[in-house]
Design a protein around this motif. Structure first.
Motif, mmCIF file in Angstrom:
data_model
loop_
_atom_site.group_PDB
_atom_site.id
_atom_site.type_symbol
_atom_site.label_atom_id
_atom_site.label_comp_id
_atom_site.label_asym_id
_atom_site.label_seq_id
_atom_site.Cartn_x
_atom_site.Cartn_y
_atom_site.Cartn_z
ATOM 1 N N PRO A 1 0.799 -1.223 0.000
ATOM 2 C CA PRO A 1 0.000 0.000 0.000
ATOM 3 C C PRO A 1 0.836 1.280 0.000
ATOM 4 O O PRO A 1 0.298 2.359 -0.238
ATOM 5 N N PHE A 2 2.130 1.181 0.265
ATOM 6 C CA PHE A 2 2.928 2.403 0.404
ATOM 7 C C PHE A 2 3.589 2.763 -0.931
ATOM 8 O O PHE A 2 4.220 1.922 -1.568
ATOM 9 N N ALA A 3 3.486 4.034 -1.321
ATOM 10 C CA ALA A 3 3.994 4.483 -2.618
ATOM 11 C C ALA A 3 5.501 4.262 -2.731
ATOM 12 O O ALA A 3 6.011 3.860 -3.785
ATOM 13 N N ILE A 4 6.200 4.504 -1.629
ATOM 14 C CA ILE A 4 7.660 4.474 -1.653
ATOM 15 C C ILE A 4 8.186 3.111 -2.097
ATOM 16 O O ILE A 4 9.239 2.991 -2.738
ATOM 17 N N GLU A 5 7.399 2.073 -1.790
ATOM 18 C CA GLU A 5 7.825 0.711 -2.098
ATOM 19 C C GLU A 5 7.893 0.497 -3.610
ATOM 20 O O GLU A 5 8.620 -0.375 -4.078
ATOM 21 N N HIS A 6 7.155 1.296 -4.354
ATOM 22 C CA HIS A 6 7.087 1.099 -5.805
ATOM 23 C C HIS A 6 8.177 1.860 -6.540
ATOM 24 O O HIS A 6 8.280 1.756 -7.749
ATOM 25 N N TRP A 7 8.972 2.633 -5.800
ATOM 26 C CA TRP A 7 10.098 3.303 -6.445
ATOM 27 C C TRP A 7 11.097 2.254 -6.916
ATOM 28 O O TRP A 7 11.259 1.218 -6.289
ATOM 29 N N TRP A 8 11.808 2.598 -7.972
ATOM 30 C CA TRP A 8 12.762 1.654 -8.550
ATOM 31 C C TRP A 8 13.873 1.327 -7.544
ATOM 32 O O TRP A 8 14.521 2.229 -7.005
ATOM 33 N N GLY A 9 14.054 0.055 -7.281
ATOM 34 C CA GLY A 9 15.149 -0.401 -6.424
ATOM 35 C C GLY A 9 15.026 0.012 -4.972
ATOM 36 O O GLY A 9 16.023 0.030 -4.247
ATOM 37 N N PHE A 10 13.813 0.301 -4.516
ATOM 38 C CA PHE A 10 13.652 0.804 -3.146
ATOM 39 C C PHE A 10 14.308 -0.099 -2.097
ATOM 40 O O PHE A 10 15.095 0.353 -1.266
ATOM 41 N N TYR A 11 14.006 -1.402 -2.138
ATOM 42 C CA TYR A 11 14.474 -2.296 -1.071
ATOM 43 C C TYR A 11 16.003 -2.353 -1.022
ATOM 44 O O TYR A 11 16.615 -2.329 0.045
ATOM 45 N N GLY A 12 16.621 -2.423 -2.194
ATOM 46 C CA GLY A 12 18.081 -2.503 -2.241
ATOM 47 C C GLY A 12 18.724 -1.229 -1.715
ATOM 48 O O GLY A 12 19.618 -1.272 -0.851
ATOM 49 N N ILE A 13 18.243 -0.115 -2.213
ATOM 50 C CA ILE A 13 18.853 1.167 -1.814
ATOM 51 C C ILE A 13 18.621 1.415 -0.328
ATOM 52 O O ILE A 13 19.529 1.820 0.407
ATOM 53 N N TYR A 14 17.408 1.110 0.134
ATOM 54 C CA TYR A 14 17.095 1.316 1.556
ATOM 55 C C TYR A 14 17.982 0.427 2.433
ATOM 56 O O TYR A 14 18.517 0.870 3.453
ATOM 57 N N GLY A 15 18.186 -0.833 2.015
ATOM 58 C CA GLY A 15 19.035 -1.748 2.784
ATOM 59 C C GLY A 15 20.462 -1.250 2.841
ATOM 60 O O GLY A 15 21.096 -1.262 3.910
ATOM 61 N N PHE A 16 20.961 -0.768 1.708
ATOM 62 C CA PHE A 16 22.349 -0.297 1.652
ATOM 63 C C PHE A 16 22.533 0.953 2.516
ATOM 64 O O PHE A 16 23.412 1.007 3.382
ATOM 65 N N VAL A 17 21.674 1.935 2.281
ATOM 66 C CA VAL A 17 21.789 3.193 3.038
ATOM 67 C C VAL A 17 21.573 2.935 4.528
ATOM 68 O O VAL A 17 22.306 3.458 5.378
ATOM 69 N N GLY A 18 20.594 2.081 4.843
ATOM 70 C CA GLY A 18 20.306 1.770 6.242
ATOM 71 C C GLY A 18 21.514 1.174 6.944
ATOM 72 O O GLY A 18 21.856 1.561 8.064
ATOM 73 N N CYS A 19 22.203 0.260 6.283
ATOM 74 C CA CYS A 19 23.346 -0.409 6.914
ATOM 75 C C CYS A 19 24.540 0.530 7.046
ATOM 76 O O CYS A 19 25.248 0.479 8.066
ATOM 77 N N VAL A 20 24.769 1.353 6.034
ATOM 78 C CA VAL A 20 25.876 2.313 6.143
ATOM 79 C C VAL A 20 25.590 3.270 7.305
ATOM 80 O O VAL A 20 26.459 3.546 8.144
ATOM 81 N N PHE A 21 24.345 3.735 7.384
ATOM 82 C CA PHE A 21 23.961 4.614 8.490
ATOM 83 C C PHE A 21 24.159 3.901 9.832
ATOM 84 O O PHE A 21 24.718 4.460 10.780
ATOM 85 N N LEU A 22 23.721 2.636 9.894
ATOM 86 C CA LEU A 22 23.831 1.858 11.134
ATOM 87 C C LEU A 22 25.282 1.813 11.612
ATOM 88 O O LEU A 22 25.581 2.077 12.784
ATOM 89 N N VAL A 23 26.180 1.489 10.704
ATOM 90 C CA VAL A 23 27.582 1.312 11.102
ATOM 91 C C VAL A 23 28.215 2.654 11.473
ATOM 92 O O VAL A 23 28.913 2.765 12.496
ATOM 93 N N LEU A 24 27.969 3.679 10.656
ATOM 94 C CA LEU A 24 28.589 4.975 10.951
ATOM 95 C C LEU A 24 28.022 5.563 12.244
ATOM 96 O O LEU A 24 28.761 6.135 13.060
ATOM 97 N N ALA A 25 26.717 5.373 12.464
ATOM 98 C CA ALA A 25 26.115 5.874 13.707
ATOM 99 C C ALA A 25 26.663 5.109 14.908
ATOM 100 O O ALA A 25 26.922 5.681 15.969
ATOM 101 N N ALA A 26 26.857 3.788 14.739
ATOM 102 C CA ALA A 26 27.380 2.980 15.840
ATOM 103 C C ALA A 26 28.805 3.411 16.183
ATOM 104 O O ALA A 26 29.202 3.405 17.345
ATOM 105 N N LYS A 27 29.576 3.798 15.144
ATOM 106 C CA LYS A 27 30.936 4.294 15.401
ATOM 107 C C LYS A 27 30.901 5.550 16.261
ATOM 108 O O LYS A 27 31.724 5.738 17.155
#
Lengths: 96, 572
Positions: A55-81
């Motif tokens: 139901p969410f529009a954002i999910e239909h953007w091209w490559g959403f899951y991949g980009i979100y996973g990548f950005v999320g993990c980079v953020f996770l690691v840098l924030a944890a540092k």
């Protein structure tokens, strides 16, 4: 009696004549990484072919899951540092 | 409460939990050779009893005027009871080689209490088993016998018993207000409901009530941590599903639980503590499911608890094997163990793939129920947080644990492979993880509600793979660019600082204040006593008023007067 864990001196060590394994070769590690890059690219390319029902529009953007996973993990690691600067103490902090 | 009597099982209306507890009491008296097989037999026996039971209320015991229901079998208690008994059997195989009776007995009573609590139909039975899990399980921590483990065990026990006290308080208030002791759903907005909610919340490691978990679990024995990971928190998940399904506040609580522990997991060096943080994160998914409260969501929470117990136990088993063979589970000291511990490494990787919810592994078929339920009900922010946490859990549990233990830089250690009994336990758990992942049908069939769900649609598989593969890509890029934080020997402050250091500071202050106050009080008291003695002397001393002698005629006069007054009042 509960399990006794060994002292460092009791643990068998690497023999001087040990033969290197497949993964010890730097080139093979590189090959694994290239394979990962290729799979990532392939997953992005097939994205438009997948029909998403969510139901969410954002999910239909091209490559959403991949980009979100990548950005999320980079953020996770840098924030944890950064978190380390705030919360990290020496190993015996609570024993002193 | 009206107990509906139904035909009972092979052993009458005896709770499977009581089979384990009563059985455990015989363990100290058995010979060493008989103990192992006996311990394997108990969960099997309890399992047969469970399978032979019909659904309904049984095992009714009357205490004074109160009716206790020690055995309530329905779909929700059945799935939790089943997985608890499977976990008991796996733990007993894993600790088969451990000599002596103490850990085995404590472990079996702990498991039995957890099973007993799941089948409790009333709050008093629940409370008794609830405290049983707390008291029995602390011995699994103390059995390590280090000063750190002793201290951590004490902290753990205080928190766990505290949770029980809240449950008892809530029970009494609830009974006073409603006259009912039934363990059904509660309203969090009543006093009783709130007390019970907090009790469950502590055991479920809600944010800021969580740190007993990361504090205590890594201190337990090699085998004890495996048991601890299975029962306590999942009992709390069961209790929340029973008592608070659809309670809206659980959705944000659960979402925070999925997200914040993973930051700690990234920088933690003790790999069993990393697993404790990711355990906390997985509980968050279940709590969100319970909070959403639809049939799909609650079933998802139960399914995820089922799968989670297996893969989390498997991961703790693999790290336990590493600890047993190398004496450490610190990421900074390990690496390169795949050469001599290939089986443990393989099983660890299967556990890692399962917790990461890779297609064909168990986490995938259960977590997607919860995420789909969040989407279906329109929880946009929660959905984003769950996706972030899913990517993150792959990052820190899926990759970090196997990578730093078995690969990464070579530590030079070439320890022996894990003992055979440990490998068998890991092999069974790994087989179940893959089995459920490939054939989710039997698991879906025993969920609390009938759900028709197809985990393996092309959409689910591809989007999940995108999320995970790009997480792996992020890890690779960060590793190869040197941005990934190295494993460092360290302690990371968490909410336990409040009582371990802050509490000490407050106590120090209180002590200083008390010393000052007590000195002042003492002086005041001494002065007071002196004054009292002086006054006493004034009244009773040789020169005082009371020491004077008076003629007896005085007395007769006073008596006459008093009698006169009495008679006057009597006539009026």
């Amino acid at each position: 009696m509960t399990d006794r864990t060994p002292e460092p001196a009791e643990i068998p060590r690497k023999a001087p004549d040990e033969r290197p394994t497949w993964i010890d070769d730097r080139k093979n590690v590189d090959r694994i990484c290239y394979a990962l890059y290729a799979v990532s690219a392939a997953l992005l390319l097939v994205d438009p072919l997948i029909h998403k029902h969510g139901p969410f529009a954002i999910e239909h953007w091209w490559g959403f899951y991949g980009i979100y996973g990548f950005v999320g993990c980079v953020f996770l690691v840098l924030a944890a540092k950064e978190l380390r600067k705030l919360v990290m103490r020496s190993e015996d902090y609570y024993d002193r | 409460m009206t107990a509906e009597m139904v035909p009972t099982g092979a052993l009458g209306g005896l709770s499977p939990g009581l089979i384990l507890i009563i059985g455990a009491l015989a363990v100290p008296f058995l010979k060493e050779q008989a103990r192992g097989p006996y311990l394997l037999l108990l969960p099997v026996l309890a399992f047969f009893q469970l399978m032979s039971l019909d659904h309904g209320l049984m095992g009714v015991v009357s205490v004074f005027d109160i009716e206790l229901v020690t055995l309530r079998v329905d779909r929700l208690s059945f799935i939790f009871g089943t997985i608890f008994l499977i976990a008991t059997l796996l733990s007993m195989i894993y600790q088969y080689h451990v000599k002596g009776w103490m850990e085995h007995t404590a472990g079996m009573i702990y498991a039995g209490s957890a099973v007993g609590a799941v089948f409790s139909g009333d709050l008093v039975s629940l409370f008794l088993f609830w405290e049983g899990t707390a008291i029995a399980s602390v011995f699994l921590i103390w059995a390590t016998r280090t000063p750190e483990a002793m201290a951590a065990g004490q902290r753990y026990l205080i928190v766990q018993v505290g949770s029980g006290v809240l449950l008892l308080a809530g029970t009494m208030v609830h009974y006073g207000q409603t006259g009912s002791l039934a363990f059904d759903s509660f309203d969090v907005e009543t006093t009783a409901g709130l007390l019970i909610f907090l009790s469950f919340g502590i055991k479920c490691a809600f944010p800021l009530m969580h740190n007993w978990l990361q504090d205590a679990y890594p201190q337990a024995t090699v085998t004890g941590t495996v048991m601890l990971s299975a029962f306590t928190t999942k009992l709390a998940v069961y209790a929340l599903a029973r008592g608070f399904a659809g309670t809206e506040i659980l959705v944000p609580i659960g979402a925070v639980m999925t997200a914040f522990p993973i930051f700690y997991a990234v920088i933690e060096n003790d790999l069993r503590r990393v697993l404790a943080y990711s355990l906390n994160n997985q509980l968050g998914f279940m709590v969100v499911g319970i909070g959403i409260g639809t049939e799909l969501a609650v079933s998802g929470a139960a399914a995820h608890a089922f799968c989670h117990i297996l893969y989390k136990a498997l991961l703790f088993m693999s790290m336990g094997a590493v600890l047993l063979r190398t004496g450490t589970v610190k990421g900074s000291e390990l690496g390169g163990l795949y050469r001599t511990m290939p089986w443990t490494a393989t099983f660890c990787a299967i556990g890692a793939a399962s917790i990461s919810a890779f297609p064909l592994f168990s986490g995938f078929v259960s977590k997607s129920l919860i995420i789909s339920a969040a989407m279906k009900e329109g929880y946009f922010v929660t959905w984003l947080v769950l996706l972030f946490a899913s990517a993150g859990v792959f990052h820190h549990s899926g990759i970090k644990i196997p990578f730093f233990a078995f690969f990464a830089h070579d530590s030079g250690m070439r320890p022996k492979e894990a003992p055979t009994n440990m490998l068998i336990a890991m092999a069974i758990a790994a087989t179940l993880c893959i089995g459920i992942g490939v054939f989710p049908g039997p698991l879906y069939a025993i969920l609390p509600y009938d759900v028709s769900y197809h985990a393996y649609s092309l959409e689910h598989v591809i989007t999940q793979l995108q999320l995970l593969i790009f997480s792996a890509l992020a890890f690779t890029v960060l590793m190869r660019t040197g941005l990934y934080p190295p494993e460092l020997r360290s302690t990371n402050l968490d909410s336990d600082w409040i009582w371990r250091k802050g509490g000490g500071w407050v106590l120090g202050r209180l002590e200083a204040a008390w010393r000052g106050a007590s000195a002042a009080l003492q002086q005041g008291a001494i002065r007071g006593v002196q004054r009292f003695v002086a006054n006493l002397y004034k009244a009773h001393g040789p020169e005082s008023a009371l020491a004077r002698t008076r003629p007896s005629g005085y007395m007769a006069l006073w008596m006459t007067l008093l009698l006169g007054v009495f008679m006057l009042f009597a006539f009026i």
